[in-house]
Design a protein around this motif. Sequence first.
Motif, PDB file in Angstrom:
ATOM      1  N   TYR A 265     -18.261  55.878  -7.911  1.00 20.72           N
ATOM      2  CA  TYR A 265     -19.662  56.254  -8.113  1.00 20.72           C
ATOM      3  C   TYR A 265     -20.262  55.456  -9.265  1.00 20.72           C
ATOM      4  O   TYR A 265     -21.401  54.983  -9.202  1.00 20.72           O
ATOM      5  CB  TYR A 265     -19.754  57.757  -8.393  1.00 20.72           C
ATOM      6  N   LYS A 269     -23.844  53.251 -10.111  1.00 20.82           N
ATOM      7  CA  LYS A 269     -24.871  54.023 -10.809  1.00 20.82           C
ATOM      8  C   LYS A 269     -24.995  53.728 -12.293  1.00 20.82           C
ATOM      9  O   LYS A 269     -26.038  53.975 -12.895  1.00 20.82           O
ATOM     10  CB  LYS A 269     -24.599  55.525 -10.636  1.00 20.82           C
ATOM     11  N   SER A 326     -21.684  60.311  -1.588  1.00 29.66           N
ATOM     12  CA  SER A 326     -22.589  60.656  -2.688  1.00 29.66           C
ATOM     13  C   SER A 326     -23.068  59.416  -3.439  1.00 29.66           C
ATOM     14  O   SER A 326     -24.154  59.427  -4.033  1.00 29.66           O
ATOM     15  CB  SER A 326     -21.904  61.619  -3.659  1.00 29.66           C
ATOM     16  N   ALA A 327     -22.270  58.343  -3.416  1.00 23.57           N
ATOM     17  CA  ALA A 327     -22.671  57.109  -4.095  1.00 23.57           C
ATOM     18  C   ALA A 327     -23.765  56.374  -3.327  1.00 23.57           C
ATOM     19  O   ALA A 327     -24.620  55.711  -3.932  1.00 23.57           O
ATOM     20  CB  ALA A 327     -21.467  56.193  -4.276  1.00 23.57           C
ATOM     21  N   LYS A 344     -28.011  53.667  -2.889  1.00 26.13           N
ATOM     22  CA  LYS A 344     -26.908  52.890  -3.452  1.00 26.13           C
ATOM     23  C   LYS A 344     -27.371  52.062  -4.647  1.00 26.13           C
ATOM     24  O   LYS A 344     -26.601  51.811  -5.582  1.00 26.13           O
ATOM     25  CB  LYS A 344     -26.336  51.989  -2.357  1.00 26.13           C
TER      26      LYS A 344
END
Length: 485
Positions: A265, A269, A326-327, A344
């Motif tokens: 992740y 992010k 979730s990423a 993303k």
Amino acid sequence: MKKNIIKISLAALTVFVSLTSCERNLDQISSINEDQDQAMTRAESFRQAMDGAYTALKGGGYYSGDTGSQLIMGDLTTDNLVRTASGRNTNFAASNFEFSSDNSQTTGLYNAAYLAISRTNFVLKYINNGVLSGTQKTNIEAEARALRAIVHFDIVRAYSQIPTQSAGAKTSIGIYYSETYSPLNNTSSRNLTVEQVYDKIIADLLFSADNITQNDADKGRLSKAAIYGLLSRVNLYKGDYANTIKYGELALGLSPSVTQRSNFYAIWKEKEGNVNDGVLFQVSNAAAEQNTVGAAYNQAVPSLRSEFVVDYDLYTAYTDNDVRKSAYFTTSIYSKQKYNHVTKYAGNGGPSNIVPIKYLRSAEVLLNIAEAYYRSGDQASALTLLNKLRVERYTTFTPGTEAGQLLLDAILKERRLELAFENDRWYTLKRLGLPVQRSGKGDLFDGTGSPAVKQTLDAGNTKWQWPIPITAIQANPNIKQNENY
């Protein structure tokens, strides 16, 4: 003939080259203006000029802006993305296979890429002028030739056939391979076959792999591990599976992590430079540059408004225990409708949509090798590598035991899941000689809503080779247009 003037900014440490139809001039706003021959008598000018070549990847048509950005083009032309009814219709023509020589959605890469190549050739023009020596010289030359190679690769896979695409692909028309800095060049032609272009790309990369010594601490510059990984990519496209394995294994030997599950992740992010686990080469993109690359997918206005959202069938292929889900995605409402947005590249904690672009990751190299092992008859090694990737992507995972076609299907499935929205899907379908076959699902979070207008593109369609921009042909009539444009 207009004399080229180089203007070097000691603050930005960048050289810019602007392309027109008849000449390329070196130009940047600065307090230092001097003839290029004089400028290149200083060692630091080579680093500045090389950084300027990397900067070209952040231009329009490459990894910048909404229209024709390579961050999204390889997905919106396939079954990975669906245009939203509430978007601005950005890139709609390309998503609908309406490719044309005067539409920057599919032609923007051409000029942007040759601009980057021109900058590498500018560096190489002066490499033997006696200013640099030893490892300083060999590293700069290796960087320039490697970047020149991979940008030519980006051009040839878009505008020509891929060697494995069809029976006659290797002998079909290639592209112009530019090896000299020639600002007024308007006589070049597409005088090479696809195979000959690939041979030149590989020759440049091999020289670079043999000569580069700088470490990979700065992921925004090419390193030996990255160049080995790129050799693996190019050889997979060429259909040379032995060398796909050879150079891929060398890359993983230097950079073995395919991104640990706990870091996955974060590599998407976190702010630039914080987490680079599994990244081999990226196009750096700092907040100060304001290059909002993620805006090609969506904008915050203030809630997420997307141009394209993930296809429902692809979205549901990510299981809940897959860290990529979730990423890559955020499900939220815009204009009273719920969508599965692709986030993303949205970033986290910094300016929205300003993140580095991962040009090459170890995970792709692993998938290249796994596929090559399978196609070479070594299914055991292919399965071992595939399981190495899957254990880092699923919070609960039992090693797979696939064999035969099921193993190849699993490798290609993980490739799609892993490299979604990284400019891979169009070219994977193209190199495998497969059609685009969309799901027919709509743009809303549950697969309802408006589907794509065009659902299929046959494998033999000439549109798999994008059109050469009409402006390039007008500037140089020797450049042959692709068939049926």
